[in-house]
Design an enzyme around this catalytic site. Structure first.
Site, PDB file in Angstrom:
ATOM      1  N   GLU A 170       0.823  -1.213   0.000  1.00  0.00           N
ATOM      2  CA  GLU A 170       0.000   0.000   0.000  1.00  0.00           C
ATOM      3  C   GLU A 170       0.858   1.264   0.000  1.00  0.00           C
ATOM      4  OE1 GLU A 170      -3.078  -0.219  -0.654  1.00  0.00           O
ATOM      5  OE2 GLU A 170      -3.080  -2.404  -0.466  1.00  0.00           O
TER       6      GLU A 170
ATOM      7  N   GLU B 141      -1.356  -3.296  -9.448  1.00  0.00           N
ATOM      8  CA  GLU B 141      -1.205  -4.241  -8.335  1.00  0.00           C
ATOM      9  C   GLU B 141       0.102  -5.028  -8.458  1.00  0.00           C
ATOM     10  OE1 GLU B 141      -3.516  -5.080  -5.477  1.00  0.00           O
ATOM     11  OE2 GLU B 141      -3.500  -2.985  -6.071  1.00  0.00           O
TER      12      GLU B 141
END
Length: 373
Positions: free
Chosen positions: A148, A198
């Site tokens: 993140e 991602e």
């Protein structure tokens, strides 16, 4: 080499939160060091999408970011030294390793579904669910927090926030045919980019955790739950290989249709991609301290980025075992029997050419075929 030398007060303060296990730090690392080529090229394609700039500018001023922050502040638990202190240590540590000066706020929200996200327009916010916190051990969670923080360093939070808003909006205006089509075109483009982003963030998570086994375990748990004693990394990666290579052209089309509505790549594919990168020279160079710095970002050539992305896709198509990708590769190579291959493809195409009409020089059914280059 894991030396935690400090040259300012911020680093000295962060040093207090660095765990005892020595890990390398990457001062001034640019997100270009770990970004997947497909991430950058998908973002470029997204920005070229008709109407995207207009929507982006409009939503940047309209999205209720203050409301979003107040929502998490009022209905979630903010990570700090007093609350979820172990997550706070991981967050500060991840920011220290990737040299992200401003530590983004992190919240834990009640949700049994394991998930995490980095959102926000002006400043990123990291949100993790209770389902994820309860599922992962410390090293697995460290990789997720690094993932993140990688999103934050790459500036992904803005586009993720717009994707969430437009996905919700598309549901509300589904009864307006043209309006819905316009929004869904942008949503589809955003999803395609986010799936690629991602892969970049997984790499950032590995740079923070510096434990490939922990990253693999985390992905396996997200796929199969907290049953590691029932799972095997090699078998899990074998699934990714079977997924890519198996089936015929019909399966290739179904794979595309299956992935379109998803915001994340399939977990086995993420694991295989990350393992491949961890074994690459690019990863080793970063670990040795050779990586692009942020100070060099302004001098980066857009043309070079395009060329790198194009080379990546060319190599991906050439090396892919997927039947559709093999067909594309053959088209590019000018194979002469493509008509037959396409006609036979939807009836059991497996990536090999169907037999030609046998002439006198063709081997019989009992004669093994010769190896071809």
């Amino acid at each position: 080499m894991g030396d935690h030398m400090s040259d300012d007060g911020r680093e000295q303060d962060a040093q207090e939160h660095v765990p005892s296990r020595q890990r390398r730090r990457f001062p001034e690392i640019s997100s270009r060091a770990y970004e997947h080529p497909a991430d950058r090229s998908a973002l470029v394609a997204l920005r070229k999408l008709s109407g995207f700039d207009t929507v982006f500018k409009a939503l940047s001023g309209l999205l209720p970011e203050r409301s979003l922050r107040l929502l998490f502040l009022s209905d979630s638990v903010r990570v700090s030294d007093q609350q979820f202190a172990h997550l706070n240590d991981m967050l500060r540590d991840a920011c220290y390793i990737l040299d992200l000066e401003k530590v983004p706020p992190m919240y834990v929200t009640q949700d049994p579904q394991p998930n995490a996200m980095c959102i926000g327009l002006d400043e990123p916010i990291i949100v993790v669910t209770t389902g994820l916190v309860e599922l992962l051990d410390e090293e697995e969670m460290r990789a997720v927090v690094g993932h993140e923080v990688g999103h934050a360093l790459s500036g992904h939070a803005v586009y993720r926030t717009i994707l969430l808003f437009l996905t919700s909006l598309a549901v509300r205006v589904a009864w307006i045919p043209l309006g819905n089509l316009a929004i869904m075109a942008i949503v589809t483009g955003l999803r395609e980019w986010f799936r690629k982003s991602e892969l970049s963030a997984d790499r950032a998570g590995l740079l923070v955790g510096q434990d490939l086994k922990a990253s693999m375990r985390g992905l396996m748990k997200i796929a199969g739950g907290n049953h590691l004693h029932q799972m095997n990394v090699d078998a899990f990666l074998q699934q990714a290989e079977e997924y890519e290579a198996g089936g015929d052209l019909r399966d290739s089309v179904l794979k595309i249709l299956n992935v379109l509505p998803r915001s994340h790549p399939f977990t086995t594919v993420r694991a295989a991609e990350l393992k491949k990168w961890a074994e690459s020279r690019d990863y080793q160079r970063i670990m040795d301290g050779h990586y692009p710095r942020r100070t060099e970002d302004k001098d980066t050539s857009v043309t070079d980025s395009f060329r790198e992305s194009a080379a990546h896709y060319a190599n991906q198509v050439k090396s892919s075992k997927d039947p559709l990708m093999k067909l594309v590769s053959d088209l590019a190579g000018g194979a002469g029997d493509l008509g037959d291959r396409v006609r036979h493809g939807f009836g059991g195409f497996t990536g090999t050419a169907p037999p030609k009409d046998r002439g006198k020089d063709q081997p019989s059914a009992d004669t093994p075929p010769r190896d071809e280059d």
